[in-house]
Design an enzyme around this catalytic site. Structure first.
Site, PDB file in Angstrom:
ATOM      1  CG  ASP A 148      -6.558   0.270  -0.858  1.00  0.00           C
ATOM      2  OD1 ASP A 148      -6.567   1.143   0.031  1.00  0.00           O
ATOM      3  OD2 ASP A 148      -5.528  -0.135  -1.422  1.00  0.00           O
ATOM      4  CB  THR A 176      -1.764   5.854  -2.206  1.00  0.00           C
ATOM      5  OG1 THR A 176      -1.627   4.442  -2.089  1.00  0.00           O
ATOM      6  CG2 THR A 176      -2.919   6.288  -1.336  1.00  0.00           C
ATOM      7  CB  THR A 177       0.981   3.053  -5.866  1.00  0.00           C
ATOM      8  OG1 THR A 177       0.746   2.395  -4.626  1.00  0.00           O
ATOM      9  CG2 THR A 177       2.379   2.763  -6.329  1.00  0.00           C
ATOM     10  CG  ASP A 203      -1.925   1.044   1.242  1.00  0.00           C
ATOM     11  OD1 ASP A 203      -2.602   1.178   0.210  1.00  0.00           O
ATOM     12  OD2 ASP A 203      -2.052   1.764   2.241  1.00  0.00           O
TER      13      ASP A 203
END
Ligand code: ADP
Ligand code: MG
Length: 540
Positions: free
Chosen positions: A388, A97-98, A64
């Site tokens: 997520d 987020t990545t 994550d």
């Protein structure tokens, strides 16, 4: 001071550090790129995990993005700005987020080569902003509709979010739980926080379950209380069932033994009065945010009431949502109308620890997914993946728009932005084109992480999009071009709009900095990154 005597002029304090012009820009961009590089290998279904060890040797194994960046305790100021992008994404959606960080890093990398061609940062900034606006527009045009009643689609969104995470092998079971949970608490929209995740070590991830209510990490206060109550009428009390210590120090002087007895009797009476109020309301379950006196426990137990004490505030709020009980701060106000209803309240032994299940709530506005799994590390990562998935489903149900993933949406956007660039002239055109190039980093990275040739993949994807296949994405297992929509790789539109806007903002902000002035610290703590150099421990 005159020039002649060649005295240096001190504007800043002696130990202030300063880094200006091209050097400052280079340094900031380099730091931002390192952050992006760090999380890059975790992107997508074939992304790898990171093992993070904190200062007290606690280990986290995760895929994550935001968790990795938060645990890294980054010090470099520009790098921190990139971490903020991940945090915003986490707060707004929970997923992506990545993607956001990798894209921000790539925008800066592209900008670096424009800077080398002597294109002024403000021109790059303007181009990036224009391209981002265009991207938002195109995204809204190409997005597909997501209807709340389309459970099939909602399941696909949850599955996509969990692909490649620790939850991968059980994503079918977990996605079903998310779909069911979402259906339970949906009321025109879906508040992420209304689906709670509780963890308990033991069993396998497959045994995770949905509880139509709340799971409390609490046991009943008194052994002779019943283990389960059906048709529970629940009082939520935010005041202690004790004779409280006075706020101020009070002294009671007792001069003879009978007074002592009076005093104790009085205390007993006060407790009795409190519990009577609870009993009179008709409650058969009492969940108290504060303490419950031994005597009060005894009285409640005698009435066959189930009680827990020191329930967390957040749990109380969730309980109120799940059972429609009012939280009572003054016992005098407690009436039957304030009680919440649940099909059952029971104490359940989960892996040697007692927990309280408040289940079978009617029309709950808050439900719980109880995650099971072999070890703490496994459960923690499953929880992150579930968060997520819940975030994605909630985002999709908010604006009812979704797009296909697997790189398809990025390639389509890049195509449209390149077209848009043709309509511009001069140096801005170069910046807009660079923005499109930066978008390619998502499919390229997905391919790289899957051990595929990124150039072949990108060429294949571009050709498919030129043929008008807007959801042509990459099958990370075979490297073939697929229709990501048909394959059920679906993500909420909001992931992409948010990632693009925050990545663009931060890239522009970093580009516009041409001077970094760090005030001297009274005594510099060890491990501070020297300005102008790389932050410690972050070299790749
Ligand atoms: P993020 O933190 O950005 O969500 P992830 O590791 O979850 O990063 O990866 C998300 C990326 O993986 C998205 O671009 C998404 O489209 C892609 N993806 C998800 N499932 C698949 C799949 N089955 N095949 C190819 N790509 C996928
Ligand atoms: Mg994700």
């Amino acid at each position: 001071m005159s020039e002649k005597n060649n005295q240096p002029i001190f504007v800043l304090s002696e130990d202030a550090l300063r880094n200006s012009g091209r050097a400052a820009q280079k340094n900031n961009i380099a730091a931002a790129k390192i952050v992006a590089e760090t999380v890059r290998t975790t992107l997508g279904p074939k992304g790898m995990d990171k093992m993070l060890v904190d200062s007290i040797n606690e280990v986290i194994v995760t895929n994550d993005g935001v968790t990795i960046l938060e645990e890294m305790q980054i010090e470099h100021p520009a790098a921190k700005m990139i971490v903020e992008v991940a945090k915003t994404q986490e707060d707004e959606i929970g997923d992506g987020t990545t993607t956001a960080v990798v894209f921000a890093g790539e925008l800066l990398k592209q900008a670096e080569s424009l800077l080398e061609k002597n294109i002024h940062p403000t021109i790059i900034a303007r181009g990036y902003r224009q391209a981002a606006d265009k991207a938002q527009f195109v995204l809204n045009v190409i997005a597909e509709k997501a209807l709340p009643e389309d459970q099939d689609l909602i399941k696909k969104i949850a599955m996509t979010a969990m692909t490649g995470k620790g939850a991968e092998s059980s994503k079918e079971v977990l996605s079903n739980l998310v779909v069911k949970a979402a259906a339970c608490v949906f009321d025109g929209g879906l508040d992420r926080k209304s689906i709670r995740i509780e963890k308990k070590i033991g069993d396998s991830v497959e045994e995770s379950e949905l509880i139509n209510g709340i799971v409390l990490d609490k046991e009943k206060v008194h052994p002779s209380m019943p283990d389960s109550i059906s048709e529970a009428k629940i009082a939520l009390i935010d005041t202690s069932l004790e004779v409280k210590d006075t706020e101020m120090d009070a002294k009671i002087s007792i001069t003879d033994p009978s007074q002592m007895q009076d005093f104790l009797d009085m205390e007993e009476k006060m407790i009795r009065r409190m519990t009577d109020k609870v009993i009179k309301s008709g409650a058969n379950v009492v969940l108290c945010q504060k303490g419950i006196d031994d005597l009060a426990q005894h009285y409640l137990a005698k009435e066959g009431i189930y009680a827990c004490r020191r329930v967390k505030k957040s749990d109380m709020e969730a309980l109120s949502k799940a059972t429609s009980a009012n939280i009572i701060t003054n016992l005098n106000d407690l009436t039957q109308k304030d009680l919440g209803i649940a099909g059952a309240v029971e104490q359940v032994k989960v892996n040697d620890e007692e927990m309280t299940y408040v289940r079978d709530c009617e029309n709950p506005k808050s439900v719980t997914i109880l995650v099971r799994g072999g070890t703490e590390h496994v459960i923690a990562e499953v929880k992150r993946a579930l968060e997520d998935a819940i975030g994605d489903v909630s985002a999709a149900l908010k604006n009812h728009k979704v797009v296909a993933g697997a790189g398809s949406v990025e390639v389509e956007l890049a195509k449209e932005i390149r077209k848009f660039a043709e309509s511009l002239s001069g140096r801005e055109q170069l910046a807009v084109k660079a923005f499109a190039e930066a978008l390619d980093v998502i499919p390229t990275t997905l391919a790289e992480n899957a051990g595929l040739d990124p150039i072949d993949v990108l060429t294949g994807l571009k050709a498919a999009h030129d043929d008008g296949r807007k959801w042509a994405g990459i099958d990370v297992f075979s490297g073939k071009v697929i229709d990501a929509w048909e394959c059920g790789i679906v993500e909420p539109l909001k992931i992409k709009t948010q990632a693009i806007s925050s990545a663009t903002e931060v890239a522009v902000m970093i580009l516009r900095i041409d001077d970094v002035i760090a005030a001297g610290k009274p005594s510099q703590p060890e491990g501070m990154p020297p300005m102008g150099g790389m932050p410690h421990g972050m070299g790749m």
